[in-house]
Each structure stands twice: as structure tokens, then as C-alpha cells.
Design a protein around this motif. Structure first.
Motif, PDB file in Angstrom:
ATOM      1  N   ARG A 222       0.907  -1.219   0.016  1.00 54.32           N
ATOM      2  CA  ARG A 222       0.068  -0.039  -0.060  1.00 54.32           C
ATOM      3  C   ARG A 222       0.959   1.208  -0.050  1.00 54.32           C
ATOM      4  O   ARG A 222       1.852   1.143   0.693  1.00 54.32           O
ATOM      5  N   ILE A 223       0.668   2.086  -0.870  1.00 49.75           N
ATOM      6  CA  ILE A 223       1.209   3.502  -0.743  1.00 49.75           C
ATOM      7  C   ILE A 223       0.327   4.626  -0.753  1.00 49.75           C
ATOM      8  O   ILE A 223       0.744   5.880  -0.008  1.00 49.75           O
ATOM      9  N   ARG A 224      -0.997   4.638  -1.122  1.00 48.16           N
ATOM     10  CA  ARG A 224      -1.698   5.567  -0.449  1.00 48.16           C
ATOM     11  C   ARG A 224      -3.204   5.346  -0.665  1.00 48.16           C
ATOM     12  O   ARG A 224      -3.447   4.042  -1.508  1.00 48.16           O
ATOM     13  N   LYS A 225      -4.292   6.193  -0.408  1.00 46.90           N
ATOM     14  CA  LYS A 225      -5.707   5.917  -0.602  1.00 46.90           C
ATOM     15  C   LYS A 225      -5.887   6.298  -2.329  1.00 46.90           C
ATOM     16  O   LYS A 225      -5.292   6.965  -2.642  1.00 46.90           O
ATOM     17  N   VAL A 226      -6.749   5.586  -2.831  1.00 50.51           N
ATOM     18  CA  VAL A 226      -7.118   6.089  -4.238  1.00 50.51           C
ATOM     19  C   VAL A 226      -7.672   7.202  -4.239  1.00 50.51           C
ATOM     20  O   VAL A 226      -8.760   7.649  -3.302  1.00 50.51           O
ATOM     21  N   PRO A 227      -7.615   8.264  -5.042  1.00 56.40           N
ATOM     22  CA  PRO A 227      -8.236   9.619  -5.117  1.00 56.40           C
ATOM     23  C   PRO A 227      -9.538   9.583  -5.247  1.00 56.40           C
ATOM     24  O   PRO A 227     -10.292   8.684  -5.760  1.00 56.40           O
ATOM     25  N   SER A 228     -10.299  10.390  -4.311  1.00 59.88           N
ATOM     26  CA  SER A 228     -11.833  10.371  -4.236  1.00 59.88           C
ATOM     27  C   SER A 228     -12.460  10.282  -5.624  1.00 59.88           C
ATOM     28  O   SER A 228     -13.561   9.779  -5.849  1.00 59.88           O
ATOM     29  N   GLU A 229     -11.930  11.282  -6.518  1.00 63.78           N
ATOM     30  CA  GLU A 229     -12.589  11.338  -7.879  1.00 63.78           C
ATOM     31  C   GLU A 229     -12.647  10.184  -8.651  1.00 63.78           C
ATOM     32  O   GLU A 229     -13.333   9.868  -9.808  1.00 63.78           O
TER      33      GLU A 229
END
Length: 235
Positions: A222-229
Motif C-alpha cells: 500500500r502506498i496511499r488511498k485511491v483519489p476520491s474522484e
């Protein structure tokens, strides 16, 4: 009823056709197949084929599977093969040279790209995109609006064909609604990619992917959350 049929077409007993069906040349449709309205079946396609079991296969020996069901608005490409007891939902597009094995269900408006192989006993949801030459291993389940990029490989046997122990652990992958897998990814057996989980191209997935998270690398981390858009609920 508008019915167009090409040359050298073989139609088995008790096949049923809806309205406005267009069948190309050299098509084989096996007995009992049900075909909906506005269906296009292109040259050299095979529909309802009974599987042939290899002597060394671990699959159970089934004498005769139920007929195939093809929904309305479906396109079956040139030289595609759809096996017996497959159920294809409305408005599905199955491209040239694709293979859909026995006991597979595919939800409406899903695209199965050129050369894609969907192995036996898989469940594919609605609105999915399975792109060119990806491989969906047996016993896998894909939710709705799942994206599988070209040349993705999924697997179901951690023992690589050795030892009887593998029979107790054989299992495909699960990709939940909105999950996305980039090009040339390898997913190991039994992995779950949770809702909107995303795998970057070239990764090797050896552990489950959390909901709405992006993973990268070999092994994928894991590197980050998926962008909300990009989330399915925001489309």
C-alpha cells in the motif's frame, strides 16, 4: 422476426432464437442453447460446447452440462468459444478469440476483450471490462464495474500442480465492486481485492488489497488511498 444466417452453420436440436439474430459463417451452436433478441454471432464462433476432460484433470467428470444461455443484445466475436452451462447477460460484448468456460456467469454490459480466457466456475459481475489477453483463473469472482487491464494473470494453485494437499486449498481470486488491476499484474491464489482497491501495473499481489487503497510493487504494498474522484461512487 429478422434472422440472418451465414454459410456452413451447424445448429443443434432445440436451439431457440429471439428476434433479429445475425449469425456469421462456420458457426456451431450446440443443442439446447438459448439465444436472446438482437444477438450477433460472428464467423467461426462456437456456442454451447461441452468440455472435454483431460485424463490428469482434477475437475470432476461431468457427463452432460446444461445448455448455454445468451442474453439479448450480446455480440460474440470471431472464433470466440462459449462452453456449455455458461450464462451471458444482456448487452455483453465478447470479442474475437475469447474463451468463456463452463459454469461461468457474466453480468450485463460487461466487455470481455480479445483473447481473454475466463476459466470454469467464475462469476463476473455487471459493467466489467476484461481487457485484451487477461486470464481469469477458475473459481474466481469479480463484482460489478471491475477493471482488468491487458495481460493480467490470476492464479488458483499455490502448490503449482504438486502434492495432493493442493486439492484442499485450490481457489481463485475475488475482486469486489469497483476493483481495478493494472497491466501485467500477477495475482496469487486466494487473494481478495476489496471495494475500489487498485493494483498498479506490473505488480505481484501476494496479500489482500484493502478497500479504496492503491498498492504497487513486487510484492505489492500500500502506498496511499485511491483519489476520491476515481472511486466508483463518484463516477
Amino acid at each position: 422476426m429478422t434472422f440472418v444466417i451465414g454459410e456452413n452453420v451447424v445448429v443443434g436440436e432445440a436451439v431457440s432464437f429471439g428476434e433479429c439474430v445475425n449469425i456469421g459463417n462456420n458457426v456451431t451452436i450446440y443443442a439446447g442453447t438459448k439465444i436472446g433478441d438482437n444477438v450477433i454471432i460472428q464467423d467461426n464462433a462456437v456456442i454451447g460446447k461441452q468440455p472435454t476432460r483431460a485424463k490428469a484433470s482434477i475437475l470432476p467428470d461431468v457427463k452432460e452440462l446444461l445448455p448455454t444461455k445468451i442474453g439479448s443484445g450480446v455480440t460474440v466475436g470471431t472464433s470466440a468459444i462459449i462452453y456449455a452451462n455458461a450464462e451471458i447477460g444482456d448487452d455483453v460484448f465478447i470479442a474475437d478469440l475469447a474463451t468463456v468456460r463452463e459454469r461461468v456467469t457474466i453480468g450485463e454490459k460487461t466487455i470481455v476483450g480479445r483473447g481473454v480466457a475466463v476459466e470454469n466456475d467464475c462469476k463476473i459481475g455487471e459493467g466489467c471490462k476484461l481487457e485484451t489477453n487477461c486470464y481469469i483463473t477458475a473459481y474466481s469472482e469479480l463484482g460489478d464495474y471491475v477493471f482488468i487491464a491487458p495481460c493480467v494473470v490470476t492464479t488458483n494453485d499455490n502448490f503449482m500442480g504438486r502434492s495432493k494437499e493442493r486439492y484442499d486449498h485450490l481457489g481463485g481470486i475475488v475482486v469486489k465492486n469497483g476493483g481495478r488491476i493494472g497491466a501485467n499484474v500477477t495475482v496469487l491464489p486466494g487473494i481478495t481485492i476489496h471495494e475500489d482497491g487498485t493494483v498498479a501495473a506490473g505488480s505481484i499481489v501476494s496479500r489482500d488489497v484493502e478497500k479504496e487503497c492503491l498498492v504497487v510493487g513486487s510484492p505489492a504494498k500500500r502506498i496511499r488511498k485511491v483519489p476520491s474522484e476515481q472511486l466508483l461512487r463518484n463516477q
